[in-house]
Design an enzyme around this catalytic site. Sequence first.
Site, short mmCIF file in Angstrom:
data_model
loop_
_atom_site.label_atom_id
_atom_site.label_comp_id
_atom_site.label_asym_id
_atom_site.label_seq_id
_atom_site.Cartn_x
_atom_site.Cartn_y
_atom_site.Cartn_z
NE ARG A 44 -7.20 2.67 3.11
CZ ARG A 44 -6.56 3.82 2.90
NH1 ARG A 44 -5.25 3.88 3.07
NH2 ARG A 44 -7.22 4.90 2.54
CD GLU A 53 -4.72 1.15 9.80
OE1 GLU A 53 -5.22 2.28 9.90
OE2 GLU A 53 -4.03 0.79 8.85
CG HIS A 111 -2.97 4.68 8.18
ND1 HIS A 111 -4.07 3.91 7.92
CD2 HIS A 111 -2.71 5.36 7.03
CE1 HIS A 111 -4.47 4.12 6.68
NE2 HIS A 111 -3.65 5.01 6.11
P1 NAD Z 1 -4.07 4.65 -7.95
O1 NAD Z 1 -5.50 4.38 -8.24
O2 NAD Z 1 -3.36 5.71 -8.69
O3 NAD Z 1 -3.21 3.29 -8.12
C1 NAD Z 1 -3.66 2.03 -7.77
C2 NAD Z 1 -3.14 1.04 -8.80
O4 NAD Z 1 -3.44 -0.28 -8.34
C3 NAD Z 1 -3.79 1.21 -10.19
O5 NAD Z 1 -2.80 1.36 -11.18
C4 NAD Z 1 -4.56 -0.09 -10.38
O6 NAD Z 1 -4.58 -0.52 -11.73
C5 NAD Z 1 -3.75 -1.05 -9.49
N1 NAD Z 1 -4.49 -2.24 -9.11
C6 NAD Z 1 -5.80 -2.34 -8.76
N2 NAD Z 1 -6.10 -3.62 -8.49
C7 NAD Z 1 -4.96 -4.34 -8.66
C8 NAD Z 1 -4.62 -5.72 -8.53
N3 NAD Z 1 -5.55 -6.61 -8.16
N4 NAD Z 1 -3.36 -6.09 -8.78
C9 NAD Z 1 -2.42 -5.19 -9.14
N5 NAD Z 1 -2.67 -3.87 -9.31
C10 NAD Z 1 -3.92 -3.46 -9.06
O7 NAD Z 1 -4.01 4.91 -6.37
P2 NAD Z 1 -2.84 5.64 -5.54
O8 NAD Z 1 -3.13 7.09 -5.43
O9 NAD Z 1 -1.54 5.18 -6.07
O10 NAD Z 1 -3.14 5.00 -4.09
C11 NAD Z 1 -3.07 3.61 -3.90
C12 NAD Z 1 -3.61 3.24 -2.54
O11 NAD Z 1 -2.68 3.64 -1.54
C13 NAD Z 1 -4.91 3.95 -2.15
O12 NAD Z 1 -6.05 3.27 -2.64
C14 NAD Z 1 -4.87 3.95 -0.64
O13 NAD Z 1 -5.58 2.86 -0.12
C15 NAD Z 1 -3.38 3.79 -0.32
N6 NAD Z 1 -2.84 4.99 0.36
C16 NAD Z 1 -2.38 4.85 1.64
C17 NAD Z 1 -1.84 5.95 2.28
C18 NAD Z 1 -1.34 5.85 3.69
O14 NAD Z 1 -1.44 6.80 4.43
N7 NAD Z 1 -0.74 4.73 4.08
C19 NAD Z 1 -1.79 7.19 1.64
C20 NAD Z 1 -2.26 7.27 0.34
C21 NAD Z 1 -2.79 6.17 -0.29
#
Ligand code: NAD
Length: 331
Positions: free
Chosen positions: A240, A269, A288
């Site tokens: 994000r 954005e 995005h």
């Molecule tokens: P997920 O919940 O499987 O993984 C997130 C990971 O981040 C978890 O393992 C968590 O422990 C870790 N985490 C949380 N806080 C942290 C910190 N302070 N330091 C280090 N690690 C930390 O989620 P996901 O499915 O892998 O998605 C991750 C993010 O990607 C989503 O929340 C979303 O915002 C973003 N995303 C963006 C797009 C896009 O179109 N650009 C698409 C999908 C997801």
Amino acid sequence: MSTPRVFIARFIPEEYLALVRSTCQVDLWPDDLPPPRDVLLERVKGVDGILSLLTDKIDSAVMDAAGSGLKVISNCAVGFDNIDVSEATRRGIPVGNTPGVLTDTTADFAFALLMAAARRVVEGHNYVQAGRWKTWGLTQLLGQDISGAALGIIGFGRIGKAVAKRAMGFDMRILYYDPMCEDDPYAAQISARCVDLDTILTQSDYLSLHVPLYKDTYHFIGEAELAKMKPTAVLVNTARGGVVDPDALYRALRDGVIGYAALDVTEPEPIPLDHPLLSLENVLIAPHIASASVQTRGKMIEIALANLLAGVRGEQLRHCVNPQVYMTDLE
Ligand code: NAD
């Protein structure tokens, strides 16, 4: 029981809507742009369910406008930082998201950004288009190697792991930082090393961000973190926009503190055309689109609609980010 009413905050092709139309009274926002705030507040009045996108801020004002009959908020995204989840939980409203189905597509795009940045693909295209390609040059448009380089992954969840899987095919050394997954079995399988934040910042040639946006990860990468990175490092952000401080990133790229940034997400954005980041050559920005494949967007819509329908029927959502709302029911 009267027919449930739902507001769907963005155009969705009719082929997906048959089931929800047969069960609910559907108010579909027909535009490609999100409903303006005042329109959103008006259109949600008295609805049983809202299907939102990450561009729609769903806070207590929207929940108030919807009224006490609101039974579900279904977000068509895996991230849910646009929703005040604690407020929804306080009101007993389940919030749905669409995890899993966009993991590979998003990881593919993170890797595409990494490769495009490393090998200056967009600059190369612009170079050709500008008529600057005169010969094969020994020092022309040199990039950085990917094979054998160190990839740092911040946030070793679904997408972070899927990026690591791709990196293995390039013989990259994988480091990760995620306080919640220190003994991850997948990490052991691929010899990924769990390291502290300083180590990942100082040792990564490529740093890819995959943490959700919440209070603790807002501007997680700022001036101090960028200062620790290698001057050739490439920062990839498909998480994000708010995870990176854009002013600090601009200064770091301008002053050669890091080498390159490849961003799918920005703060704000869309990024304004006069934003200083857009004046730099060592930055690549996509609008995005990391999950934007035909197949994945179809699956996301299906899950978001299934969550919406389950919610208005009083059934448990398939993917719920605040399952506590069901636990309180049991107490
Ligand atoms: P997920 O919940 O499987 O993984 C997130 C990971 O981040 C978890 O393992 C968590 O422990 C870790 N985490 C949380 N806080 C942290 C910190 N302070 N330091 C280090 N690690 C930390 O989620 P996901 O499915 O892998 O998605 C991750 C993010 O990607 C989503 O929340 C979303 O915002 C973003 N995303 C963006 C797009 C896009 O179109 N650009 C698409 C999908 C997801």
